[in-house]
Design a protein around this motif. Structure first.
Motif, PDB file in Angstrom:
ATOM      1  N   PHE A  71       0.826  -1.210   0.000  1.00 40.44           N
ATOM      2  CA  PHE A  71       0.000   0.000   0.000  1.00 40.44           C
ATOM      3  C   PHE A  71       0.865   1.267   0.000  1.00 40.44           C
ATOM      4  O   PHE A  71       0.457   2.292  -0.536  1.00 40.44           O
ATOM      5  N   ASN A  72       2.034   1.194   0.600  1.00 42.36           N
ATOM      6  CA  ASN A  72       2.879   2.385   0.710  1.00 42.36           C
ATOM      7  C   ASN A  72       3.955   2.488  -0.359  1.00 42.36           C
ATOM      8  O   ASN A  72       4.368   3.595  -0.703  1.00 42.36           O
ATOM      9  N   LEU A  73       4.413   1.349  -0.883  1.00 39.99           N
ATOM     10  CA  LEU A  73       5.531   1.360  -1.818  1.00 39.99           C
ATOM     11  C   LEU A  73       5.222   0.703  -3.157  1.00 39.99           C
ATOM     12  O   LEU A  73       5.994   0.867  -4.111  1.00 39.99           O
ATOM     13  N   GLY A  74       4.125  -0.052  -3.234  1.00 43.24           N
ATOM     14  CA  GLY A  74       3.848  -0.818  -4.441  1.00 43.24           C
ATOM     15  C   GLY A  74       4.516  -2.182  -4.367  1.00 43.24           C
ATOM     16  O   GLY A  74       5.379  -2.428  -3.517  1.00 43.24           O
ATOM     17  N   TYR A  75       4.134  -3.079  -5.253  1.00 39.42           N
ATOM     18  CA  TYR A  75       4.623  -4.459  -5.201  1.00 39.42           C
ATOM     19  C   TYR A  75       6.141  -4.546  -5.387  1.00 39.42           C
ATOM     20  O   TYR A  75       6.826  -5.262  -4.644  1.00 39.42           O
ATOM     21  N   PHE A  76       6.650  -3.829  -6.380  1.00 42.48           N
ATOM     22  CA  PHE A  76       8.071  -3.950  -6.701  1.00 42.48           C
ATOM     23  C   PHE A  76       8.950  -3.496  -5.539  1.00 42.48           C
ATOM     24  O   PHE A  76       9.848  -4.223  -5.101  1.00 42.48           O
ATOM     25  N   PHE A  77       8.704  -2.288  -5.029  1.00 45.76           N
ATOM     26  CA  PHE A  77       9.558  -1.763  -3.976  1.00 45.76           C
ATOM     27  C   PHE A  77       9.302  -2.452  -2.628  1.00 45.76           C
ATOM     28  O   PHE A  77      10.185  -2.466  -1.764  1.00 45.76           O
ATOM     29  N   ALA A  78       8.111  -3.027  -2.450  1.00 46.10           N
ATOM     30  CA  ALA A  78       7.873  -3.842  -1.259  1.00 46.10           C
ATOM     31  C   ALA A  78       8.832  -5.026  -1.256  1.00 46.10           C
ATOM     32  O   ALA A  78       9.462  -5.348  -0.236  1.00 46.10           O
ATOM     33  N   PHE A  79       8.960  -5.669  -2.404  1.00 42.80           N
ATOM     34  CA  PHE A  79       9.890  -6.799  -2.532  1.00 42.80           C
ATOM     35  C   PHE A  79      11.334  -6.344  -2.345  1.00 42.80           C
ATOM     36  O   PHE A  79      12.128  -7.025  -1.672  1.00 42.80           O
ATOM     37  N   VAL A  80      11.687  -5.184  -2.906  1.00 40.56           N
ATOM     38  CA  VAL A  80      13.056  -4.660  -2.793  1.00 40.56           C
ATOM     39  C   VAL A  80      13.420  -4.410  -1.332  1.00 40.56           C
ATOM     40  O   VAL A  80      14.519  -4.759  -0.881  1.00 40.56           O
ATOM     41  N   VAL A  81      12.497  -3.815  -0.566  1.00 36.44           N
ATOM     42  CA  VAL A  81      12.754  -3.543   0.858  1.00 36.44           C
ATOM     43  C   VAL A  81      12.983  -4.844   1.617  1.00 36.44           C
ATOM     44  O   VAL A  81      13.913  -4.960   2.426  1.00 36.44           O
ATOM     45  N   SER A  82      12.150  -5.852   1.356  1.00 29.80           N
ATOM     46  CA  SER A  82      12.304  -7.153   2.023  1.00 29.80           C
ATOM     47  C   SER A  82      13.626  -7.810   1.644  1.00 29.80           C
ATOM     48  O   SER A  82      14.301  -8.416   2.487  1.00 29.80           O
ATOM     49  N   LEU A  83      14.006  -7.680   0.387  1.00 30.87           N
ATOM     50  CA  LEU A  83      15.275  -8.257  -0.076  1.00 30.87           C
ATOM     51  C   LEU A  83      16.465  -7.562   0.582  1.00 30.87           C
ATOM     52  O   LEU A  83      17.429  -8.222   0.994  1.00 30.87           O
ATOM     53  N   ILE A  84      16.401  -6.234   0.699  1.00 31.64           N
ATOM     54  CA  ILE A  84      17.465  -5.485   1.369  1.00 31.64           C
ATOM     55  C   ILE A  84      17.581  -5.926   2.825  1.00 31.64           C
ATOM     56  O   ILE A  84      18.687  -6.113   3.356  1.00 31.64           O
ATOM     57  N   TYR A  85      16.432  -6.100   3.485  1.00 23.86           N
ATOM     58  CA  TYR A  85      16.442  -6.576   4.870  1.00 23.86           C
ATOM     59  C   TYR A  85      17.122  -7.948   4.945  1.00 23.86           C
ATOM     60  O   TYR A  85      17.968  -8.186   5.816  1.00 23.86           O
ATOM     61  N   PHE A  86      16.757  -8.845   4.042  1.00 20.31           N
ATOM     62  CA  PHE A  86      17.350 -10.183   4.007  1.00 20.31           C
ATOM     63  C   PHE A  86      18.869 -10.107   3.886  1.00 20.31           C
ATOM     64  O   PHE A  86      19.608 -10.772   4.633  1.00 20.31           O
ATOM     65  N   LEU A  87      19.354  -9.268   2.964  1.00 17.36           N
ATOM     66  CA  LEU A  87      20.788  -9.163   2.717  1.00 17.36           C
ATOM     67  C   LEU A  87      21.522  -8.544   3.906  1.00 17.36           C
ATOM     68  O   LEU A  87      22.634  -8.968   4.252  1.00 17.36           O
ATOM     69  N   LEU A  88      20.904  -7.553   4.543  1.00 15.53           N
ATOM     70  CA  LEU A  88      21.537  -6.905   5.695  1.00 15.53           C
ATOM     71  C   LEU A  88      21.663  -7.851   6.879  1.00 15.53           C
ATOM     72  O   LEU A  88      22.730  -7.952   7.494  1.00 15.53           O
ATOM     73  N   VAL A  89      20.580  -8.535   7.211  1.00 13.01           N
ATOM     74  CA  VAL A  89      20.610  -9.449   8.355  1.00 13.01           C
ATOM     75  C   VAL A  89      21.580 -10.592   8.082  1.00 13.01           C
ATOM     76  O   VAL A  89      22.349 -11.000   8.974  1.00 13.01           O
ATOM     77  N   ARG A  90      21.565 -11.117   6.864  1.00 14.65           N
ATOM     78  CA  ARG A  90      22.497 -12.188   6.524  1.00 14.65           C
ATOM     79  C   ARG A  90      23.941 -11.714   6.671  1.00 14.65           C
ATOM     80  O   ARG A  90      24.804 -12.456   7.163  1.00 14.65           O
ATOM     81  N   LYS A  91      24.186 -10.468   6.287  1.00 14.60           N
ATOM     82  CA  LYS A  91      25.530  -9.895   6.439  1.00 14.60           C
ATOM     83  C   LYS A  91      25.920  -9.805   7.912  1.00 14.60           C
ATOM     84  O   LYS A  91      27.070 -10.062   8.281  1.00 14.60           O
ATOM     85  N   PHE A  92      24.952  -9.459   8.768  1.00 11.62           N
ATOM     86  CA  PHE A  92      25.221  -9.318  10.199  1.00 11.62           C
ATOM     87  C   PHE A  92      25.530 -10.653  10.870  1.00 11.62           C
ATOM     88  O   PHE A  92      26.373 -10.722  11.772  1.00 11.62           O
ATOM     89  N   VAL A  93      24.850 -11.727  10.446  1.00 13.00           N
ATOM     90  CA  VAL A  93      24.917 -12.971  11.233  1.00 13.00           C
ATOM     91  C   VAL A  93      25.547 -14.163  10.529  1.00 13.00           C
ATOM     92  O   VAL A  93      26.054 -15.068  11.203  1.00 13.00           O
ATOM     93  N   LYS A  94      25.531 -14.213   9.205  1.00 15.96           N
ATOM     94  CA  LYS A  94      26.023 -15.412   8.516  1.00 15.96           C
ATOM     95  C   LYS A  94      27.530 -15.571   8.722  1.00 15.96           C
ATOM     96  O   LYS A  94      28.321 -14.674   8.425  1.00 15.96           O
TER      97      LYS A  94
END
Length: 405
Positions: free
Chosen positions: A325-348
């Motif tokens: 609702f706030n970012l649209g489908y594409f950027f919603a996915f991009v935000v989730s992907l960025i979160y995934f990459l950041l957390v993986r960088k922190f802990v993997k």
């Protein structure tokens, strides 16, 4: 592959399972009409996967301080702020419990707005407490770091300051804040428990169980007091619901509505409902407006949100739907992907975590934990800005220290 047996990952997965399957106990039926429904279902799950799975990589074995000078500098500033927050939140708690003991009135009728006129400066204090309510979480990694080194006295000081966030939730009669604090604390314990000596780990787990029982009891008490005052609430329970008791229904409904509400709203979404980030950046707009940098009206903002959600925006809509609702489908996915990459960088692959990274990790834990209710990114803004502010102050301090006058 990640370490799928680690505690924090299991806790997050369990939360989603409980939330998802609870909907069937309260007759929250979701109808899948066509291929677009299947797409929305898949899109919702892929976004949830992206914020949950990176925690499977966590395998922390040791906490350490990378820069002791910065750690001491940070603690001084953080503890000063948290002392202020602790006292203010206790004051708000006393005021709210004294003037508005009726929880239903506080939540449903926003009776706290009346206190703005009755008590001088209460509005500004209330707003500051709301904006800064999550800073107490930064004391949790410090608490466990001190425990890992056997510094009980320093650990006790840290946990007292961390409680400022919990007291804020109690003062606001916020079950969501109370739930979030408890789950973040427990999750972080299981994230770093291998860093603690076995005796301390066993002792901490014992106290954690006792703490959880007390807080859960208080959570249930708030629920009982709130919904026992709402005699009409029982009439809202569907006849097909397995649970018919109003208090128990409210608890299960509370836990389960995020997915079903979110899916129904996502099915209704079209371009006319696009909010241009209004929900995600509402707190930032409010702060900028308060200091006169922009012109923004809270009522107009709420009207936009209410219209977009067909006047059901106050309900929990889960994680994916508010992003769309706030970012649209594409950027919603991009935000989730960025979160995934950041957390993986922190802990993997990180068996050793420095405390500076831990401060970021604990606020990133907000996202999967609260996402059974709503999207939690606005919770990150102020804590991360605070860390940036302290880092800049530290650089200035070091720079001035080395200047020869």
């Amino acid at each position: 592959m990640g370490n799928n047996k680690n505690g924090v990952y299991i806790i997050i997965i369990s939360l989603y399972c409980v939330s998802f399957f609870s909907q069937f106990l309260v007759a929250r039926d979701v109808v899948y009409r066509d291929l677009f429904s299947i797409f929305n279902l898949f899109f919702s799950f892929i976004n949830i996967f992206l914020i949950v799975y990176p925690w499977s990589y966590a395998n922390v074995q040791f906490l350490h301080v990378k820069n002791n000078s910065f750690f001491i500098f940070l603690k001084r500033i953080l503890y000063t702020v948290l002392l202020i927050n602790l006292l203010l939140n206790i004051g708000i708690l006393v005021v709210v419990f004294t003037f508005i003991p009726n929880i239903a009135e506080f939540k449903a009728e926003q009776a706290f707005l009346k206190l703005y006129d009755q008590i001088p400066y209460f509005a500004n204090i209330f707003r500051y407490a709301y904006v800064s309510q999550n800073l107490g979480y930064f004391a949790i990694p410090i608490f466990f770091y001190e425990l890992s080194n056997g510094n009980w006295k320093r650990a006790k000081i840290a946990i007292i300051f961390a409680s400022s966030s919990l007291i804020s939730g109690i003062a606001f009669y916020s079950r969501a804040q109370i739930f979030t604090f408890v789950m973040v604390f427990i999750s972080y314990f299981f994230l770093v428990k291998n860093c603690l000596p076995s005796i301390i780990r066993i002792s901490t787990l014992k106290y954690l169980k006792l703490f959880s029982i007390v807080i859960i009891s208080f959570f249930i008490l708030i629920t009982f007091l709130r919904f026992s005052e709402m005699s009409y609430y029982g009439e809202r329970i569907p006849s097909t619901s397995i649970i018919q008791n109003p208090i128990l229904y409210s608890l299960v409904d509370y836990a389960s509505q995020g997915f079903s509400n979110g899916f129904i709203q996502l099915e209704r979404y079209d371009e006319s409902k696009f909010l241009h980030g209004e929900q995600l950046f509402r707190d930032i707009y409010q702060i900028l407006n308060f200091f006169g940098f922009i012109s923004w009206d809270a009522n107009d903002s709420q009207d936009k949100i209410d219209i977009a959600y067909d006047y059901d925006g106050g309900a929990f809509n889960g994680y994916t739907t508010p992003l769309v609702f706030n970012l649209g489908y594409f950027f919603a996915f991009v935000v989730s992907l960025i979160y995934f990459l950041l957390v993986r960088k922190f802990v993997k692959g990180k068996t050793i975590i420095n405390l500076e990274s831990s401060l970021k990790i604990i606020v990133f834990l907000f996202i999967p934990i609260v996402s059974i209710f709503y999207v939690g990114y606005p919770m990150l803004y102020f804590p991360l800005l605070f860390l940036l502010f302290v880092r800049i102050l530290f650089f200035i301090f070091i720079f001035l220290k080395h200047i020869k006058f």
